[in-house]
Design a protein around this motif. Sequence first.
Motif, mmCIF file in Angstrom:
data_model
loop_
_atom_site.group_PDB
_atom_site.id
_atom_site.type_symbol
_atom_site.label_atom_id
_atom_site.label_comp_id
_atom_site.label_asym_id
_atom_site.label_seq_id
_atom_site.Cartn_x
_atom_site.Cartn_y
_atom_site.Cartn_z
ATOM 1 N N SER A 1 0.829 -1.210 0.000
ATOM 2 C CA SER A 1 0.000 0.000 0.000
ATOM 3 C C SER A 1 0.860 1.256 0.000
ATOM 4 O O SER A 1 0.566 2.225 -0.715
ATOM 5 N N ILE A 2 1.931 1.253 0.793
ATOM 6 C CA ILE A 2 2.775 2.446 0.897
ATOM 7 C C ILE A 2 3.460 2.719 -0.442
ATOM 8 O O ILE A 2 3.513 3.860 -0.907
ATOM 9 N N CYS A 3 3.982 1.666 -1.072
ATOM 10 C CA CYS A 3 4.625 1.847 -2.383
ATOM 11 C C CYS A 3 3.624 2.332 -3.422
ATOM 12 O O CYS A 3 3.937 3.216 -4.242
ATOM 13 N N ASN A 4 2.413 1.772 -3.412
ATOM 14 C CA ASN A 4 1.383 2.247 -4.343
ATOM 15 C C ASN A 4 1.085 3.717 -4.119
ATOM 16 O O ASN A 4 0.941 4.498 -5.071
ATOM 17 N N ALA A 5 1.005 4.120 -2.870
ATOM 18 C CA ALA A 5 0.723 5.520 -2.552
ATOM 19 C C ALA A 5 1.843 6.440 -3.039
ATOM 20 O O ALA A 5 1.593 7.552 -3.506
ATOM 21 N N LEU A 6 3.076 5.963 -2.923
ATOM 22 C CA LEU A 6 4.235 6.791 -3.310
ATOM 23 C C LEU A 6 4.561 6.691 -4.801
ATOM 24 O O LEU A 6 5.467 7.360 -5.284
ATOM 25 N N GLY A 7 3.816 5.841 -5.512
ATOM 26 C CA GLY A 7 4.061 5.701 -6.949
ATOM 27 C C GLY A 7 5.304 4.900 -7.282
ATOM 28 O O GLY A 7 5.916 5.089 -8.335
ATOM 29 N N ILE A 8 5.703 3.994 -6.383
ATOM 30 C CA ILE A 8 6.889 3.154 -6.613
ATOM 31 C C ILE A 8 6.446 1.879 -7.334
ATOM 32 O O ILE A 8 5.511 1.210 -6.910
ATOM 33 N N SER B 1 5.329 -3.934 -9.546
ATOM 34 C CA SER B 1 4.609 -4.953 -10.317
ATOM 35 C C SER B 1 5.372 -6.281 -10.312
ATOM 36 O O SER B 1 6.599 -6.318 -10.489
ATOM 37 N N GLY B 2 4.625 -7.351 -10.059
ATOM 38 C CA GLY B 2 5.210 -8.690 -10.067
ATOM 39 C C GLY B 2 5.996 -9.051 -8.827
ATOM 40 O O GLY B 2 6.592 -10.124 -8.764
ATOM 41 N N LYS B 3 6.013 -8.194 -7.821
ATOM 42 C CA LYS B 3 6.796 -8.454 -6.606
ATOM 43 C C LYS B 3 5.876 -8.914 -5.472
ATOM 44 O O LYS B 3 4.735 -8.472 -5.371
ATOM 45 N N ASN B 4 6.397 -9.797 -4.604
ATOM 46 C CA ASN B 4 5.607 -10.177 -3.427
ATOM 47 C C ASN B 4 5.886 -9.210 -2.280
ATOM 48 O O ASN B 4 6.807 -8.391 -2.348
ATOM 49 N N ASP B 5 5.079 -9.307 -1.217
ATOM 50 C CA ASP B 5 5.172 -8.326 -0.127
ATOM 51 C C ASP B 5 6.549 -8.301 0.527
ATOM 52 O O ASP B 5 6.978 -7.268 1.033
ATOM 53 N N PHE B 6 7.233 -9.430 0.517
ATOM 54 C CA PHE B 6 8.524 -9.488 1.199
ATOM 55 C C PHE B 6 9.625 -8.865 0.338
ATOM 56 O O PHE B 6 10.548 -8.234 0.860
ATOM 57 N N GLU B 7 9.513 -8.994 -0.974
ATOM 58 C CA GLU B 7 10.435 -8.275 -1.872
ATOM 59 C C GLU B 7 10.172 -6.769 -1.788
ATOM 60 O O GLU B 7 11.094 -5.952 -1.864
ATOM 61 N N ILE B 8 8.898 -6.423 -1.603
ATOM 62 C CA ILE B 8 8.516 -5.007 -1.564
ATOM 63 C C ILE B 8 9.092 -4.304 -0.333
ATOM 64 O O ILE B 8 9.374 -3.110 -0.363
ATOM 65 N N LEU B 9 9.291 -5.053 0.764
ATOM 66 C CA LEU B 9 9.935 -4.456 1.950
ATOM 67 C C LEU B 9 11.259 -3.791 1.563
ATOM 68 O O LEU B 9 11.541 -2.652 1.948
ATOM 69 N N ASN B 10 12.059 -4.527 0.793
ATOM 70 C CA ASN B 10 13.378 -3.999 0.400
ATOM 71 C C ASN B 10 13.252 -2.836 -0.575
ATOM 72 O O ASN B 10 14.027 -1.880 -0.524
ATOM 73 N N ILE B 11 12.268 -2.925 -1.469
ATOM 74 C CA ILE B 11 12.045 -1.826 -2.432
ATOM 75 C C ILE B 11 11.657 -0.549 -1.681
ATOM 76 O O ILE B 11 12.152 0.542 -1.980
ATOM 77 N N LEU B 12 10.790 -0.685 -0.686
ATOM 78 C CA LEU B 12 10.369 0.470 0.107
ATOM 79 C C LEU B 12 11.557 1.061 0.861
ATOM 80 O O LEU B 12 11.740 2.291 0.894
ATOM 81 N N ARG B 13 12.366 0.210 1.444
ATOM 82 C CA ARG B 13 13.561 0.676 2.162
ATOM 83 C C ARG B 13 14.490 1.461 1.228
ATOM 84 O O ARG B 13 14.938 2.559 1.541
#
Length: 489
Positions: A423-430, A433-445
């Motif tokens: 949700s946070i990445c979607n809000a920030l426009g990051i 696509s195609g990533k699971n929630d645990f991969e997204i942790l690192n993307i957000l960081r």
Amino acid sequence: MKFISTRGKGEIISSSEAIIKGIADDGGLYVPVEFPKLYDNLKKKMGLSYEELAYEIIRKFFDDIGDENLKEAIRQAYSGKFFVREEKNFLELYHGPTSAFKDAALLFLPQIMKAAKRKENINEEIVILTATSGDTGKAALQGFSNVEGFKVVVYYPEKGVSAIQQKQMVTQEGSNVKVIGIRGNFDNAQSGVKSIFGDNELKKKLKEEGFLLSSANSINIGRLIPQIVYYFYGYFDLVNKQKIKEGDKINIVVPTGNFGNILAAYYGKKMGLPIGKLICSSNENNVLTDFLKTGIYDKRRELILTESPSMDILISSNLERLLFEANNRDSLETKKLMEELNSKGVYSISPNAKEFLNDFYGDYANIHEVYDAIKYAYDKEGYLMDTHTAVGYVVLDKYRKETSDYRQALIASTASPYKFPRSICNALGIDISGKNDFEILNILRDNTNTNIPNNLKNLDKKEVLHNEVCDKDKMTESLLSFLRRTKND
């Protein structure tokens, strides 16, 4: 200090009895017979640590536990495990082992329950029964894991929590814990737990087998009282940072589901804390907004699954405690309203009770407003907040525009943004696509240059230990199966 039921039946009992029982025999919730006026005394001690302040407040309610036992319970709960931080008027309540505000109470509850169990000479194993919309479950599991003399059973809506919340629960270690998904929503889980508590035949049978039922939901007074502490702490922090003068009123903003967190703020106000408005913030499940505006509580609507899942609730259990106060502590009226909610799905309060609600303001935020708020706060203020906190942020803005009341406000920040990274990445426009929630942790960081909480790192690599799922009408059977299988483990 003694405790009574909101529904009037039964005796006046001690704090240790109320903590152990969790819910009264008449189905009501325990409330203190009075609220000690503490602010004038505590304002002389503004330099107290969180633990010292917790002791000063909690001892006034749980005074039969013994001062040394209480100090030890607080030390075991918080020392090196939990802290509160105020930043940019966000009262961050999620710096604990599960990254949610529930840690404040659910680290303390096992410790105070242990002390209460000793005080009451209880030999039976205490079974902590909890329904969760995401955060309470993990915090209860964490707090009670391997605590001797206790078992914990947590029910959660199988499709109603975030992937990270679910993984936190189903990987929980401990020989005395059990996590069960239900085919239904949170209200089904909560109703099922209340039904088990209301089944006196079942409770009698369990007692014969050596078990006593209790709760870790905020219906347990042992969980609610510790939540008062952080509002005093936050207020004193604003004074110490010279954002306000001592005695200035502030507004408190709480993203609200089961109504416990905002009720704790209201209790703080009754104890003298200078609070102006209590701003109750909902997501699209805006039953509380409608209630505060109209005096009519109507749960007869579809539960909406949102991106602030801990607030996806249509029956806010702790509202019963506020109704008790709003009706001038008339337990018969409170009982009548709760029976109407149970049988008809709706109740309406009296004009006097509605006037009592003037301390509160209610509104809600939709997902578009939440996303916009997360992006705005990050872009303009460099502050990263989760979806629940953003609901509070949006509703505070609505309140200010509607009333022109711009006094200082504390927004309860109830969860780390890393619990809801998609949700946070979607809000920030990051792009995720195609990533699971645990991969997204690192993307957000990487995109925000913030830190992943230690307890969420490598969560995806942990072994799933709990995979049971049951129908919502089979919760009793699943409970009995677990208890009999693990008896005296």
